[in-house]
Every structure is written in structure tokens, then in C-alpha cells.
Design an enzyme around this catalytic site. Structure first.
Site, PDB file in Angstrom:
ATOM      1  N   ARG A  50     -26.998   0.200  26.020  1.00 39.89           N
ATOM      2  CA  ARG A  50     -28.271   0.233  25.286  1.00 39.89           C
ATOM      3  C   ARG A  50     -28.345   1.520  24.482  1.00 39.89           C
ATOM      4  NH1 ARG A  50     -32.158   2.126  27.941  1.00 39.89           N
ATOM      5  NH2 ARG A  50     -31.991   0.763  29.747  1.00 39.89           N
ATOM      6  N   TYR A 102     -42.878  -9.741   2.713  1.00 40.56           N
ATOM      7  CA  TYR A 102     -42.169 -10.761   3.503  1.00 40.56           C
ATOM      8  C   TYR A 102     -43.094 -11.260   4.630  1.00 40.56           C
ATOM      9  CZ  TYR A 102     -38.847 -12.631   6.912  1.00 40.56           C
ATOM     10  OH  TYR A 102     -38.207 -13.418   7.812  1.00 40.56           O
ATOM     11  N   ASP A 174     -38.082  -1.379   2.554  1.00 42.42           N
ATOM     12  CA  ASP A 174     -37.319  -2.554   2.978  1.00 42.42           C
ATOM     13  C   ASP A 174     -36.378  -2.898   1.817  1.00 42.42           C
ATOM     14  OD1 ASP A 174     -36.365  -5.113   3.480  1.00 42.42           O
ATOM     15  OD2 ASP A 174     -38.234  -5.834   4.363  1.00 42.42           O
ATOM     16  N   LYS A 199     -29.136 -10.620   5.993  1.00 37.03           N
ATOM     17  CA  LYS A 199     -29.055 -11.160   4.636  1.00 37.03           C
ATOM     18  C   LYS A 199     -27.801 -10.631   3.929  1.00 37.03           C
ATOM     19  CE  LYS A 199     -33.026 -12.593   6.146  1.00 37.03           C
ATOM     20  NZ  LYS A 199     -34.291 -11.939   5.879  1.00 37.03           N
TER      21      LYS A 199
HETATM   22  C1  LIG Z   1     -35.474 -11.565   6.654  1.00 32.53           C
HETATM   23  C2  LIG Z   1     -36.280 -10.409   6.232  1.00 32.53           C
HETATM   24  C3  LIG Z   1     -36.862  -9.547   7.163  1.00 32.53           C
HETATM   25  C4  LIG Z   1     -36.768  -9.796   8.660  1.00 32.53           C
HETATM   26  O1  LIG Z   1     -35.458  -9.639   9.118  1.00 32.53           O
HETATM   27  P1  LIG Z   1     -34.868 -10.432  10.395  1.00 32.53           P
HETATM   28  O2  LIG Z   1     -33.455 -10.004  10.424  1.00 32.53           O
HETATM   29  O3  LIG Z   1     -35.044 -11.901  10.106  1.00 32.53           O
HETATM   30  O4  LIG Z   1     -35.668  -9.997  11.558  1.00 32.53           O
HETATM   31  C5  LIG Z   1     -37.567  -8.458   6.694  1.00 32.53           C
HETATM   32  N1  LIG Z   1     -37.701  -8.226   5.368  1.00 32.53           N
HETATM   33  C6  LIG Z   1     -37.168  -9.045   4.437  1.00 32.53           C
HETATM   34  C7  LIG Z   1     -37.353  -8.737   2.997  1.00 32.53           C
HETATM   35  C8  LIG Z   1     -36.438 -10.160   4.831  1.00 32.53           C
HETATM   36  O5  LIG Z   1     -35.924 -10.974   3.905  1.00 32.53           O
END
Ligand SMILES: *Cc1c(COP(=O)(O)O)cnc(C)c1O
Length: 383
Positions: A50, A102, A174, A199
Site C-alpha cells: 500500500r 465531468y 484535470d 483514458k
Molecule cells: C474519466 C474521467 C474522470 C474519472 O476517472 P476514472 O478513472 O474513471 O475514475 C475524471 N475526469 C475526466 C475528465 C474523465 O474523463
């Protein structure tokens, strides 16, 4: 100290060295929870997975390198990474964020952290004046997402970071939609950069993982403490897959951008299309900021068909064959989504329509296939 590499080399080599045990070029998947000690405290830097794991650590160094930061942290998902950032705050603290955030981020903010006494303001961030009007003594964090999802608004990171600094407010970005290939928020003055590595970073739709990268040592210590104390880490296998994905990030992103450019222009000239949202189009309201801030304009775009309602939009996404109808984005394969019923269903209709997420809106994550096949697929679906 390693030499500073250009981005297209950092994706492959940044923070990496052959494995110490046998010289393996790719870090082995250290599928272990614990590590042998010769005497209490007598270990090789790893005690319990962890806290630290060699595969995760290799990924964390890679993440720091590609975001031009000093410290990287990997989590079990993008939302787990965001959760760790919000735990830096205390009841009564205020956060300013964008009004077309998001959906999952909006849910985390309003359905979890509001109950713990954090207060969130959602404003149109493409106009920094909306932030000046909202900032006050309790404001502790500005949470930026750019380009935004699914409207592709581009927010001026440097302008907001400069404003935030004057007020002693921390800025987190983000960077999921852009990826560090297009922009590196820390170099624009942000304090924290966050990814859903699920992504573009991992890039193959085969893993869920999140990350944070920071420069400041004290902030890194606090995030490291939260990562270990709350425990929302990713496993070694997912760390390995993400590392492997990052190695081709720059070549994938180049093709994502080229294909999106062709598709945006195809849609723009299509007689049945009313509106196309892609920051690379000159009539996009934030085109000039996008041009200054980003290296290219990304692989995500949204569009509205003339006269279409909820059902008509759903018919189009159902007809698509090469574009898979699915949540998520950023993989090598093209995906299509209907935000109103999918990614943004958790946002109230009035709120989502105010920011442009109408029932007819369709979002595309343009993959790296031959663009002629992608356009032929859109042609048969739009009709
Ligand atoms: C998918 C996404 C998230 C969340 O991420 P996870 O890996 O699904 O928890 C946050 N911000 C954006 C812009 C996203 O596309």
C-alpha cells in the site's frame, strides 16, 4: 539527476532505469503485498505494497516525468486521485470549479464532499472574471478541467493560476482530455495535475487508473500521506499496463489529433450538422486560447445534428458501427457517446442544458483507425 528529455523521449525513458535484479527493460509486475526484512527495518526500501511497490513506483516516476513535475502518485482510478486532493481540505473550505465538469467529478464534489462541509461553486471558467467574482477568504482550491467535457471549452490555465496565486489559492487541473502531449499544467503555474489515466495515458481501454503530479515537496508529502493512509492505490498489473501505454502516448496523440481535425472539418461542412465543438475550428469561442496553450487540439469532439431531439441522437449513435457506443474515451478505438443519457445523466437537466449539453449532443472520442473508415461510418449513421 537525469538529463531533461524531450517529451517524445520522456514517454519512453522518463524516470525509468532497467530493473535492478536482472536488468529487465520493462519493470516486472511485482505482484506482492510484502517484502522480506533481514532484521526489523532491514529492507530495500519496500515494506508493504500500500505504501510502496516497485512497479507502481516506476509508473509514478514516469508520470512525474511526462508532466514535467517532481513527484508522481498513482491511484486506483481518476476519482480516487481527486478524492485524495479533496482530503487536503477542511470543513468550511471553498472550491471553485467549472460548470461543465465531468459528471463523476461533479458527483464526487456534491454527493460526497459537500456532506463533509466543503462548499463548491460552479462557474463558467472560460471567463476568468467569473472566478474573481467568486473567490473569497475561504477559497482554498480552484479545480480546472480543460478542454471541458463534453463542450470542449478551453480554459486559460496560466491566467487562472496567476489570479489564484494572488489570493494564495491552490490550483488543480484535470488534464485527462488534453494529456501532457498537448499541455503540461504545472509549467503554466498549476500546483497539481490530475489524470484519469484510464483514458489517453493508458490508451487501450484495458485499465482504470488515476494519477496526481506535483512540484512542491510539502504538498507531495501531504499527498503521499493521504495515498498511504486512505489506501486508494492501484495494483502492480494496472501500473504495468499504464506504463506500457505511456510509451506510445506521443504517437497515438498525434494521430488522434490528425483524425479529429479531419472529422471536425467533415462534420462542419455536412449539410445536416448544426454545430461542431472542437477547439481547433476557428469559429470555436476559445480557439485563440487553445492555439496558445495547447500543442494541437485533441481527439475529442462533440456535435449537434440539425433538428435532432433526444431520440434522433440516440438513433445516430445506435447506427454507428466502427464507433463503439460506450462510456469512456482516449483509447486507440473510436467511441461515441450520448452525454445526456450516459456520462452526464447524473447532472440535473436544467444545469446541463445551461452549459450546452442538450439532448441532441453526441460526443466522439476519435481513435487512431484509418480516418476514411471513420468518416464512412459517420456518413451512413447521419444519413
Ligand atoms: C474519466 C474521467 C474522470 C474519472 O476517472 P476514472 O478513472 O474513471 O475514475 C475524471 N475526469 C475526466 C475528465 C474523465 O474523463
Amino acid at each position: 539527476m537525469e538529463e531533461k528529455l524531450h517529451f517524445n523521449s520522456a514517454t519512453i525513458h522518463g524516470g525509468q532505469e532497467p530493473d535492478k535484479a536482472y536488468g529487465a527493460v520493462m519493470p516486472p509486475i511485482y505482484q506482492t503485498s510484502t517484502y522480506a526484512q533481514t532484521t526489523p527495518g532491514g529492507h530495500k526500501g519496500f515494506e508493504y505494497s500500500r505504501t510502496h511497490n516497485p512497479t507502481r513506483q516506476a509508473l509514478e516516476k514516469s508520470l512525474a516525468s511526462i508532466e514535467a513535475g517532481n513527484f508522481g502518485f498513482a491511484f486506483g482510478s481518476g476519482l480516487a486521485a481527486m478524492d485524495a486532493v479533496l482530503k487536503l481540505l477542511k470543513p468550511g473550505d471553498e472550491i471553485i470549479s467549472t460548470n461543465d465538469l465531468y459528471g463523476g467529478s461533479y458527483r464526487l464534489f456534491t454527493k460526497i464532499f459537500e456532506d463533509f462541509g466543503l462548499k463548491f461553486h460552479f462557474v463558467g471558467m472560460d471567463n476568468p472574471q467569473n472566478i474573481s467574482a467568486t473567490i473569497n477568504k475561504k477559497t482554498k482550491l480552484i479545480w480546472i478541467e480543460t478542454p471541458t467535457n463534453p463542450m470542449m471549452n478551453v480554459i486559460d490555465i496560466k491566467a487562472i493560476a496567476t489570479l489564484a496565486k494572488k489570493h494564495g489559492v491552490m490550483v488543480a487541473v484535470d488534464n485527462t482530455f488534453a494529456s501532457p502531449y498537448l499541455q503540461q499544467p504545472l509549467t503554466l503555474g498549476a500546483d497539481i495535475v490530475m489524470h484519469s489515466a484510464t483514458k489517453y495515458l493508458a490508451g487501450h481501454s484495458d485499465v482504470v487508473l488515476g494519477s496526481l503530479v506535483v512540484n512542491d515537496e510539502d504538498l507531495a508529502a501531504r499527498i503521499g500521506f493521504i495515498q498511504n493512509a486512505s489506501g486508494a492505490i492501484c495494483g502492480p498489473m494496472d501500473s504495468f499496463l499504464t506504463l506500457r501505454g505511456i510509451k506510445t502516448l506521443h504517437v497515438r496523440m498525434q494521430r488522434h489529433c490528425e483524425n479529429a481535425n479531419e472529422i471536425a472539418n467533415y462534420l462542419k461542412n455536412h449539410p445536416k450538422i448544426e454545430k461542431v465543438y472542437w477547439p481547433g475550428l476557428e469559429d470555436h469561442p476559445n480557439h485563440s486560447i487553445a492555439k496558445a496553450q495547447m500543442k494541437d487540439f485533441g481527439g475529442m469532439l462533440s456535435f449537434v445534428t440539425k433538428g435532432a431531439d433526444y431520440d434522433a441522437a440516440i438513433k445516430i449513435v445506435e447506427k454507428l458501427k466502427l464507433f463503439t457506443l460506450a462510456e469512456s474515451l482516449g483509447g486507440v478505438e473510436s467511441l461515441a457517446g450520448h452525454p445526456a443519457s450516459m456520462t452526464h445523466a447524473s447532472i440535473p437537466k436544467e444545469l446541463r442544458e445551461k452549459s450546452g449539453v442538450v439532448d441532441a449532443l453526441i460526443r466522439l472520442s476519435v481513435g487512431i483507425e484509418d480516418v476514411r473508415d471513420l468518416i464512412a461510418d459517420l456518413e451512413q449513421a447521419i444519413g
